[in-house]
Design a protein around this motif. Sequence first.
Motif, PDB file in Angstrom:
ATOM      1  N   PHE A 146      71.939  20.379   5.436  1.00  7.35           N
ATOM      2  CA  PHE A 146      71.832  19.307   4.439  1.00  7.35           C
ATOM      3  C   PHE A 146      72.662  18.128   4.947  1.00  7.35           C
ATOM      4  O   PHE A 146      73.873  18.082   4.724  1.00  7.35           O
ATOM      5  N   VAL A 161      71.749  19.930  -4.956  1.00  8.69           N
ATOM      6  CA  VAL A 161      70.930  20.345  -3.816  1.00  8.69           C
ATOM      7  C   VAL A 161      69.926  21.396  -4.284  1.00  8.69           C
ATOM      8  O   VAL A 161      70.188  22.145  -5.231  1.00  8.69           O
ATOM      9  N   ALA A 326      67.429  18.694   1.977  1.00 12.18           N
ATOM     10  CA  ALA A 326      67.595  19.425   3.234  1.00 12.18           C
ATOM     11  C   ALA A 326      66.940  18.657   4.373  1.00 12.18           C
ATOM     12  O   ALA A 326      65.991  17.893   4.172  1.00 12.18           O
TER      13      ALA A 326
END
Length: 661
Positions: A146, A161, A326
């Motif tokens: 990431f 995330v 990502a």
Amino acid sequence: MSGVRVVRVLIDSPLPQLDRLFDYAVPPALAGEVAAGIRIKVPLRSAGRVVDAYVVEVDNEPDVGERPLSEIDTVVSSVPVLPEGLYRLARRAADRAAGSASDILRLVIPKRMVRAEKAWLAGEGAVPTIVSGDAAEHARATLGAFPGLREAIRAAERLAVDAPPHPVLTSAGEVGGWADLLAAAAVDTLAAGRSAVVVVPDHRDQAQIERALAARVDDAAIVRDDARRSGPVRYAGFLRMLADTPCIVVGNRSAVYAPVHRVGLVAIWDDGDPLLTEPLSPGVHARDAALIRQELDGCALLFAGHTRTTDVERLVQLGFVRDIPAARRRSPRVVLSATQEGERRGVRIPSTAFRAARDALAEGPVLVQVARPGYAPVLVCAECRRPARCRHCEGPLRARSIGAVPECSWCARAARGWTCVHCGSEKVRLASSGSERTAEELGRAFPGVRIIVSDGGHQVEGVPATPALVIATRGAEPPAEGGYRAVVLLDGERMLLSDDLRIGEAALRWWSNAAALAAPDAPVHLVGVTGSVARALATWSQSAYARAELASRAPLRMPPAVRVAAVDGDAPSVETAVAALREAVPALDDDSVLGPASRPEGGMRALVRFDYRLGADVAASLRSSVVAAALRTRRSRGRAPASTGTPPTLRVRVDLPDLDL
């Protein structure tokens, strides 16, 4: 400095009128023992007894002659279990939820265990933990998937995330990709000399995080904080948090308050799980407590999940939380399975999903997710399709197996000779299939294949890589070694029939978490579901679904576009509280208050919808009404004989996830 030594204490009491600091004088005999944060006992005049309390502040006053103070009674322990930061956090969280700080501290600070405390005081304290170079490098590499995540955590940002939807093999065993990511973030924070707190919904998630951490750091660096641990062990872990040595805390919802040294990261996994909502007063969600803590302590805050809740998405849209994607997007291979031409309409498992399960069983385990546990949770009349009810208590009837006599789910009486009160029919039919009936049906369809049932009554922690059919209810899916070779998601339409405002959001979370247990490139079949929720799963675009849901709720003033508070009690108390609220917060419009309306269980309820900017004023007004109602109740008890019963009290719950009248 001359004068009288005075302590300001927080009394450990559920009574709302006692939720403030009280001043007490320190007798000379105890002057050397009193310090901020310790447990003491103080006399309470209104109760005529001695009660537990925490010392919040210690001060010297030159003269208290005009206000004579009671003296503290005894010092319970010299260990400062209430640091200043924990009190500030509890106070802010309670004020936001119109609750009491002592109610929050009761969830956080374990009961004192004398033997564990003496062992801790006699020891040399926590041993500093050094993160090895290999562990630190592995953490950096994991976070590197990431871009910018590691730097953002070090900069103490608020982040969201989408967790990797695949299992990861570590030296301590196989874990989900999400557990590997959060463990890497915690280890990297520890390597920087700061503590990390990882909050998960239940013990299965906690076990995965602990396995991921065990592969990287010594066990001495990990503090487990959950209610399943014994009193002495939990208290010893709490004392370890108070040490000046950084550590990694892993636990359930109350772990978000862990008073660790120099907290650098608070990470929350799957904040949409209802287990992260505190059921006890004041009912602060772990997500809200984490947001307050991030503001107070200046630490990083990380929300991770396979789906995005509308609550977090609202913060992302406001720019308050930053979304970090990502570098390489990976998603399960989701197939929307429907009945094919020539198949009987309403068939539970279409031919495409059946073939996928059959082919996958040649390689390893297959997961089948169902909506409910048991055999047949619901029986209906075979003629009019109305729910079959017990003639004695009106409870729902159920069946334990095909051909078995139905029995009541409430009173357990057998319903022999049952007849429908609506049409007179004597026959019942199964309206739904639970995990056990599904296992029986698939056992006949796949003879010789091992069948494993995982639900509330049959908890399975893990599944080997050998061929097996795993029938699991939503949320009880055990991880499989190497991942499942196929996943079949049944009863999707039935799940979406709930009248819950967030049912689409919840169903997407259930399906996404199950799909993430699949092996790479293994098929995931969602059976019989169409529409935006199915498309979000098939395209693995859960964040986009959350944005669309949030946009649709804003014009209707539904949470989380607005905050919602519930006010429960008898009619006069609720009406008085609503009137006081309107007077205290004139910015509330006519549509802000819904009700009061009667409740099935008795009493009245009013719902208050309000903008986030009005939160402090609304919570303060409602809290004042709760205190006033408690004082009225106390006066009523003093005048009325005990036989008249206890007058009803006013209850307030802030931040309801749904408009539930």
